[in-house]
Enzyme design. Structure first.
Site, PDB file in Angstrom:
ATOM      1  CD  GLU A  80      -2.978  -0.893   0.028  1.00 16.82           C
ATOM      2  OE1 GLU A  80      -3.396   0.255  -0.236  1.00 16.82           O
ATOM      3  OE2 GLU A  80      -3.284  -1.899  -0.634  1.00 16.82           O
ATOM      4  CB  SER A 463     -55.348 -22.545  36.380  1.00 16.35           C
ATOM      5  OG  SER A 463     -56.720 -22.631  36.001  1.00 16.35           O
TER       6      SER A 463
END
Length: 736
Positions: A80, A463
């Protein structure tokens, strides 16, 4: 002569002023990099400190420059920016060449050539982006110069190597090393370093799975550059180039399960988006990994089993096929466009674990099917569906050519028919003394939907609410042998509202009955009469005290579980019964530390050993059990709690959960529980807890229902639908 010199000085001054003003205009942008703080990954751990998942905007792992091997740094410099340590932030000659070339080719808005230094790439990645324009290039260059005047080269390189995007959602070299090679940076070879350095130019173009040849060429070019710049020897050059490019399979799948997704939600509420996604938190949770795996398995397999009993619902969709152009051999299927159609349909499906199949040919005992994974296979014409699904495999499955279904491979050339269950549900396992959630599952598949039926679904508990009505009675002085008349209910609700007339599920009234039998047998009429006797104000306050609701409800229908709550809250309510009536808060997170390893959050603990106040009592050896300071709030008396535990034990031994008795006797588990069913059998529940496992006692909640409330069918009760899930859990939970 003097005049020309004056003009020269003037132009030079104006030029310097222009450059100065341009640099000043870029200074705010440069400051963002000078003050750079990377977004760090938040890591989530279970109670054994093993990592569960990561939370981040992208996969980014930060590492300081001194921990990055020189050969990896060399690879990036060679690929790079070979003059990185010599230039002032821009490569002036390279930049001029690029400007002239792009101008002559009119390439600024198409594919301009580069000459970007590493410093310029840092500017591009963090600030200016990828816009293709002359103005962006000038801004990038000026900002790079400013950065070079404030940061040294190593600081810039460290930012670059941690910020650069290298494909597969990986930012920085450490994340990329794990993604592509499953290695630490120090384990990378020369050729692997070169491959990572090849990626910044175009990560997708050099994907090792899709473009291996291009990736190899680019990698070998980097290796050559490393040799030319003196970073590797001739022998290393030859060896590295001759090595194949071998990477691990990228796994970009969503790693969250229902537990870690709830942790993520709780973290966002506590620390905000930036804190969770960008600050690198270390989050230690209450998850027990074995119980979590068991919970997910039981819910997933149980929903499949239940769905098979309810029968095959038919194909997902149907395609009309040309009779003379149906591909029934592997060679024909490989050339057919039908596979692409199946792949497209699978991508659109919320569930992706099974391949899709299309019926191509129907024979007496099996069907020829083409799969989205590229195979031609056989699907039996018979399957284990319907009421006898667990014992029979003889039900004929009616399918037509062109039908599309889910299948699951079972043998080399055979598949079995599958379908995504229409019912969903949730399971919560909690520690009764602390409220720590040890495991949670909130649906059939966490990858298909992150909606958690255990923590987010507001449903009527039926319940399963009754224990809190009876607890209000116990607090008023009633006892287990207090007689309550099991007779018809007829409560006037007010003008125009008629009468409230609930019945027992058996439609029978049993007359005067001891109070504990009313709970054990889940008698609706007795429960409502008890609510009348103690007052709905007391019942509503009891429900609020146990954390089921945020306010007090006084409607009599609440006594039979008509008020909506979540499985998590209901399970926590039962935990407070199991622990002797002490307040606990259900929680998933124990502690949170920031990126500097400083603890910034700890869940408030209720049980603390006197001699070491930062650990839970359950972490100690019970042969040398310390004295305990208990700062939990008492919400009901221990005597009332013990009485309720006895009632719920009776509900297992003699009541609606009696089918658990053989298993509990076999495994020597003292289990207390209550089943629940809502009106029209829309939802089925069972909540229970162990009482003889000491510090390993558990509270377990199970809920089953449709994603949106609707009837599951006649007799789809808690004891028939939800109880089998509890049975499967109790069969495998640790008891020592």
């Amino acid at each position: 002569m003097c005049f020309k010199f004056l003009i020269f000085i003037t132009l030079l001054s104006v030029g310097a002023l222009v450059i100065y003003l341009m640099l000043e205009a870029e200074r705010p942008q440069a400051q963002k990099i000078i003050d750079y703080q990377p977004h760090l990954v938040t890591r989530v751990y279970d109670k054994n400190a093993s990592q569960i998942t990561e939370i981040s905007w992208e996969k980014r792992l930060y590492t300081p420059l001194y921990k990055i091997p020189k050969r990896l740094i060399s690879a990036f410099l060679a690929a790079e920016d070979k003059h990185f340590y010599k230039h002032p932030g821009i490569d002036i000659l390279g930049l001029l060449r690029a400007v002239i070339d792009n101008t002559l080719r009119s390439a600024w808005r198409n594919r301009p050539s580069g000459a970007s230094t590493i410093t310029q790439q840092v500017v591009k990645n963090i600030i200016v982006g990828n816009a293709r324009s002359f103005k962006r290039k000038i801004s990038e260059a000026l900002t790079a110069i400013l950065i070079e005047n404030h940061l040294n080269k190593d600081e810039i390189l460290e930012i670059y190597l941690n910020e650069i995007y290298l494909g597969a959602k990986s930012y920085g070299v450490l994340a990329a090393a794990q993604t592509y090679f499953n290695k630490t940076l120090n384990e990378l070879t020369i050729e692997e370093c070169a491959y990572l350095a090849a990626l910044p130019k175009a990560p997708s173009s050099y994907d090792p799975m899709r473009h291996k040849a291009k990736a190899l060429d680019r990698r070998n070019w980097v290796i050559s550059r490393m040799y030319e710049d003196g970073y590797i020897t001739k022998q290393e050059l030859i060896a590295a180039k001759s090595t194949d490019l071998i990477t691990v399979k990228n796994n970009e799948e969503n790693l969250y399960d229902y537990f870690s997704e709830q942790v993520r939600r709780d973290l966002l509420e506590q620390f905000g988006e930036q804190g969770v996604y960008g600050e690198g938190l270390s989050v230690h949770t209450t998850q027990d990994p074995e119980l979590q795996a068991l919970t997910e398995s039981v819910l997933h397999d149980g929903l499949l089993k239940l769905d098979r009993k309810r029968g095959f619902r038919g194909p997902i969709t149907h395609l009309e096929l040309e009779e003379n152009n149906i591909p029934v051999t592997q060679e024909e299927w490989d050339k057919s466009d039908l596979r692409d159609t199946l792949i497209m349909l699978l991508e659109q499906s919320t569930y992706k674990k099974w391949p899709l199949a299309i019926i191509l040919k129907i024979l007496p005992t099996y069907n020829v099917v083409g799969l989205s994974n590229g195979r031609i296979m056989k699907l039996s014409s018979y399957g284990n569906w319907g009421e006898n699904a667990e014992t029979s495999n003889t039900e004929l499955i009616h399918l037509s050519i062109g039908d599309i279904v889910f299948v699951e491979p079972i043998e080399n050339d055979r598949v079995t028919l599958q379908q995504v269950p229409e019912l969903t549900g949730g399971i919560v396992i909690m520690h009764p003394d602390t409220g720590a959630v040890l495991a949670v599952a909130g649906g059939f598949d966490a990858k298909s939907t992150q909606f958690n039926a255990a923590t987010q679904a507001l449903r009527q508990p039926g319940s399963c609410f009754k224990p809190f009505v009876y607890m209000a009675g116990l607090e008023k002085g009633y006892k287990g042998d207090t007689i309550i008349d099991d007779k018809e209910v007829n409560i006037y609700l007010g003008p125009g509202l008629g009468y409230y007339k609930p019945q027992n599920i058996s439609k029978v009234s049993y007359g005067p009955t001891p109070m504990r039998i009313g709970l054990e047998k889940s008698r609706n009429q007795m429960t409502v009469h008890l609510a009348q006797m103690v007052g709905m104000q007391a019942v509503g306050e009891m429900a609020k005290r146990f954390g089921l609701y945020d306010k007090v409800y006084k409607d009599f229908s609440l006594s039979l579980g008509a008020g909506e709550t979540t499985l998590l809250k209901l399970t926590a309510g039962y935990a407070m019964i199991a622990n002797g009536g002490k307040k606990v808060t259900p929680h998933f997170i124990s502690t949170v530390k920031d990126k500097n390893n400083t603890q910034i959050y700890q869940h408030e603990q209720g049980l603390l050993p006197v001699y070491q106040a930062d650990q839970l009592i359950t972490e100690y050896d019970h042969s040398n059990k310390p004295s305990v300071f208990d700062n939990r709030t008492e919400i009901v008396t221990q005597s009332a709690s013990r009485e309720m535990i006895s009632f719920l034990r009776g509900a297992v031994l003699r009541g609606t959960a009696i089918r658990l008795v053989p298993l509990c006797e076999k495994r020597k588990i003292d289990f207390c529980a209550k089943t629940g069913t809502t009106n029209e059998c829309k939802d089925a529940w069972i909540i229970g807890f162990t009482q003889n496992l000491g510090s390993e006692n558990l509270v377990i909640g199970v809920f089953i229902g449709h994603p949106q409330p609707q009837s599951m069918g006649e007799y789809a009760t808690g004891s028939k639908i939800a109880l089998p899930f509890m049975h499967d859990l109790l069969k495998k939970i640790p008891t020592t």
